[in-house]
Design a protein around this motif. Structure first.
Motif, PDB file in Angstrom:
ATOM      1  N   TYR A  23       0.851  -1.188   0.000  1.00  0.00           N
ATOM      2  CA  TYR A  23       0.000   0.000   0.000  1.00  0.00           C
ATOM      3  C   TYR A  23       0.887   1.238   0.000  1.00  0.00           C
ATOM      4  CZ  TYR A  23      -3.664  -3.297   1.068  1.00  0.00           C
ATOM      5  OH  TYR A  23      -4.529  -4.354   1.002  1.00  0.00           O
ATOM      6  N   TYR A  24       0.406   2.293  -0.630  1.00  0.00           N
ATOM      7  CA  TYR A  24       1.181   3.523  -0.756  1.00  0.00           C
ATOM      8  C   TYR A  24       0.441   4.694  -0.132  1.00  0.00           C
ATOM      9  CZ  TYR A  24       4.070   0.989  -4.061  1.00  0.00           C
ATOM     10  OH  TYR A  24       4.908   0.074  -4.643  1.00  0.00           O
ATOM     11  N   CYS A  25       1.219   5.658   0.313  1.00  0.00           N
ATOM     12  CA  CYS A  25       0.687   6.916   0.817  1.00  0.00           C
ATOM     13  C   CYS A  25       1.588   8.030   0.309  1.00  0.00           C
ATOM     14  CB  CYS A  25       0.655   6.933   2.337  1.00  0.00           C
ATOM     15  SG  CYS A  25       0.091   8.506   3.028  1.00  0.00           S
ATOM     16  N   GLU A  26       0.976   9.061  -0.236  1.00  0.00           N
ATOM     17  CA  GLU A  26       1.728  10.234  -0.664  1.00  0.00           C
ATOM     18  C   GLU A  26       1.519  11.327   0.377  1.00  0.00           C
ATOM     19  OE1 GLU A  26       2.208  13.184  -4.510  1.00  0.00           O
ATOM     20  OE2 GLU A  26       0.352  12.054  -4.274  1.00  0.00           O
ATOM     21  N   GLY A  86       5.195   2.058  10.948  1.00  0.00           N
ATOM     22  CA  GLY A  86       5.626   0.948  10.105  1.00  0.00           C
ATOM     23  C   GLY A  86       5.704   1.220   8.620  1.00  0.00           C
ATOM     24  N   TRP A  87       5.538   2.482   8.204  1.00  0.00           N
ATOM     25  CA  TRP A  87       5.624   2.820   6.786  1.00  0.00           C
ATOM     26  C   TRP A  87       7.079   3.055   6.415  1.00  0.00           C
ATOM     27  CZ3 TRP A  87       1.479   3.271   3.312  1.00  0.00           C
ATOM     28  CH2 TRP A  87       0.217   3.032   3.873  1.00  0.00           C
ATOM     29  N   ASN A  88       7.429   2.798   5.166  1.00  0.00           N
ATOM     30  CA  ASN A  88       8.785   2.935   4.652  1.00  0.00           C
ATOM     31  C   ASN A  88       8.840   4.054   3.619  1.00  0.00           C
ATOM     32  OD1 ASN A  88       9.989   0.418   5.878  1.00  0.00           O
ATOM     33  ND2 ASN A  88       8.263  -0.426   4.759  1.00  0.00           N
ATOM     34  N   PHE A  89       9.875   4.872   3.717  1.00  0.00           N
ATOM     35  CA  PHE A  89      10.068   5.936   2.733  1.00  0.00           C
ATOM     36  C   PHE A  89      10.536   5.315   1.428  1.00  0.00           C
ATOM     37  CE2 PHE A  89      12.923   8.869   0.550  1.00  0.00           C
ATOM     38  CZ  PHE A  89      12.077   9.945   0.370  1.00  0.00           C
ATOM     39  N   GLN A  90       9.976   5.794   0.301  1.00  0.00           N
ATOM     40  CA  GLN A  90      10.397   5.279  -0.995  1.00  0.00           C
ATOM     41  C   GLN A  90      11.002   6.348  -1.890  1.00  0.00           C
ATOM     42  OE1 GLN A  90       7.493   3.083  -3.215  1.00  0.00           O
ATOM     43  NE2 GLN A  90       8.873   2.722  -4.901  1.00  0.00           N
ATOM     44  N   GLN A  91      10.358   7.509  -2.002  1.00  0.00           N
ATOM     45  CA  GLN A  91      10.798   8.484  -2.994  1.00  0.00           C
ATOM     46  C   GLN A  91      10.331   9.877  -2.597  1.00  0.00           C
ATOM     47  OE1 GLN A  91       9.042   7.700  -6.801  1.00  0.00           O
ATOM     48  NE2 GLN A  91      10.084   9.379  -7.814  1.00  0.00           N
ATOM     49  N   ALA A  92      11.084  10.883  -3.042  1.00  0.00           N
ATOM     50  CA  ALA A  92      10.694  12.284  -2.863  1.00  0.00           C
ATOM     51  C   ALA A  92      10.871  13.018  -4.180  1.00  0.00           C
ATOM     52  CB  ALA A  92      11.549  12.941  -1.790  1.00  0.00           C
ATOM     53  N   TYR A  93       9.974  13.953  -4.427  1.00  0.00           N
ATOM     54  CA  TYR A  93      10.104  14.822  -5.597  1.00  0.00           C
ATOM     55  C   TYR A  93       9.305  16.087  -5.324  1.00  0.00           C
ATOM     56  CZ  TYR A  93       5.487  13.062  -7.028  1.00  0.00           C
ATOM     57  OH  TYR A  93       4.158  12.727  -7.075  1.00  0.00           O
ATOM     58  N   SER A  94       9.453  17.063  -6.159  1.00  0.00           N
ATOM     59  CA  SER A  94       8.697  18.304  -6.001  1.00  0.00           C
ATOM     60  C   SER A  94       8.032  18.660  -7.325  1.00  0.00           C
ATOM     61  CB  SER A  94       9.599  19.436  -5.521  1.00  0.00           C
ATOM     62  OG  SER A  94      10.602  19.691  -6.472  1.00  0.00           O
ATOM     63  N   SER A  95       7.013  19.494  -7.224  1.00  0.00           N
ATOM     64  CA  SER A  95       6.308  19.957  -8.409  1.00  0.00           C
ATOM     65  C   SER A  95       5.814  21.379  -8.160  1.00  0.00           C
ATOM     66  CB  SER A  95       5.126  19.028  -8.735  1.00  0.00           C
ATOM     67  OG  SER A  95       4.160  19.081  -7.708  1.00  0.00           O
ATOM     68  N   LEU A  96       5.257  21.977  -9.181  1.00  0.00           N
ATOM     69  CA  LEU A  96       4.666  23.316  -9.062  1.00  0.00           C
ATOM     70  C   LEU A  96       3.198  23.234  -9.423  1.00  0.00           C
ATOM     71  CD1 LEU A  96       7.291  25.671 -10.745  1.00  0.00           C
ATOM     72  CD2 LEU A  96       6.696  25.580  -8.331  1.00  0.00           C
ATOM     73  N   TYR A  97       2.377  23.950  -8.655  1.00  0.00           N
ATOM     74  CA  TYR A  97       0.966  24.071  -8.981  1.00  0.00           C
ATOM     75  C   TYR A  97       0.595  25.537  -8.839  1.00  0.00           C
ATOM     76  CZ  TYR A  97      -4.073  23.516  -8.985  1.00  0.00           C
ATOM     77  OH  TYR A  97      -5.401  23.622  -9.290  1.00  0.00           O
ATOM     78  N   ILE A 102       5.132  22.239  -4.425  1.00  0.00           N
ATOM     79  CA  ILE A 102       4.547  21.158  -3.641  1.00  0.00           C
ATOM     80  C   ILE A 102       5.632  20.106  -3.452  1.00  0.00           C
ATOM     81  CG2 ILE A 102       2.777  19.367  -3.518  1.00  0.00           C
ATOM     82  CD1 ILE A 102       1.091  21.080  -5.408  1.00  0.00           C
ATOM     83  N   ILE A 103       5.819  19.673  -2.224  1.00  0.00           N
ATOM     84  CA  ILE A 103       6.786  18.626  -1.897  1.00  0.00           C
ATOM     85  C   ILE A 103       6.011  17.314  -1.794  1.00  0.00           C
ATOM     86  CG2 ILE A 103       8.493  17.836  -0.223  1.00  0.00           C
ATOM     87  CD1 ILE A 103       8.577  20.846   0.715  1.00  0.00           C
ATOM     88  N   HIS A 104       6.495  16.278  -2.456  1.00  0.00           N
ATOM     89  CA  HIS A 104       5.837  14.967  -2.446  1.00  0.00           C
ATOM     90  C   HIS A 104       6.806  13.937  -1.855  1.00  0.00           C
ATOM     91  CE1 HIS A 104       2.900  16.387  -5.557  1.00  0.00           C
ATOM     92  NE2 HIS A 104       3.934  17.121  -5.918  1.00  0.00           N
TER      93      HIS A 104
END
Length: 132
Positions: A23-26, A86-97, A102-104
């Protein structure tokens, strides 16, 4: 005997891994419009997070065991909250809106069900249902 034990353990481990799902969470950090700091939003992908005016729906805000809203100071504070559950970090990126950054941060957790993955995480909506 060792072969039988190895096959038995292999069968059990395959059965356990087949039962779990990823399962994923952003976690999104968005600059607050009229004050300093970030608005932290957790997106599990299972419901609409915003109302028609673009505000986070209050029933999706995280609360503690007493129903008090949890305020996150930063993305790292939110990450620590997820890792503690118990969640694991996978990836980070940023975007513009609309010119705003926005930090993801993407987290994942392997669990038997979505409910098991979300154990220890309570929204205002969950708390209100529990109190009834």
């Amino acid at each position: 005997m060792k072969k039988v034990l190895f096959v038995f353990l292999l069968t059990i481990s395959l059965g356990v891994s087949a039962q779990s799902h990823r399962y994923y969470c952003e976690v999104k950090g968005i600059e607050k419009s009229l004050s300093s700091g970030l608005k932290i939003i957790f997106d599990f992908g299972n419901s609409q997070s915003y109302n028609a005016w673009g505000n986070l729906r209050s029933k999706l805000k995280f609360v503690d065991d007493e129903g008090k809203e949890i305020e996150f100071n930063s993305m790292v504070d939110a990450a620590n909250y997820m890792v503690d559950r118990g969640w694991n970090f996978q990836q980070a990126y940023s975007s513009l809106y609309s010119g705003s950054p926005i930090i993801h941060w993407i987290f994942y957790k392997d669990a038997e069900s979505f409910e098991k993955a979300r154990e220890g995480i309570m929204t205002k909506e969950d708390y209100d249902k529990q109190k009834k």
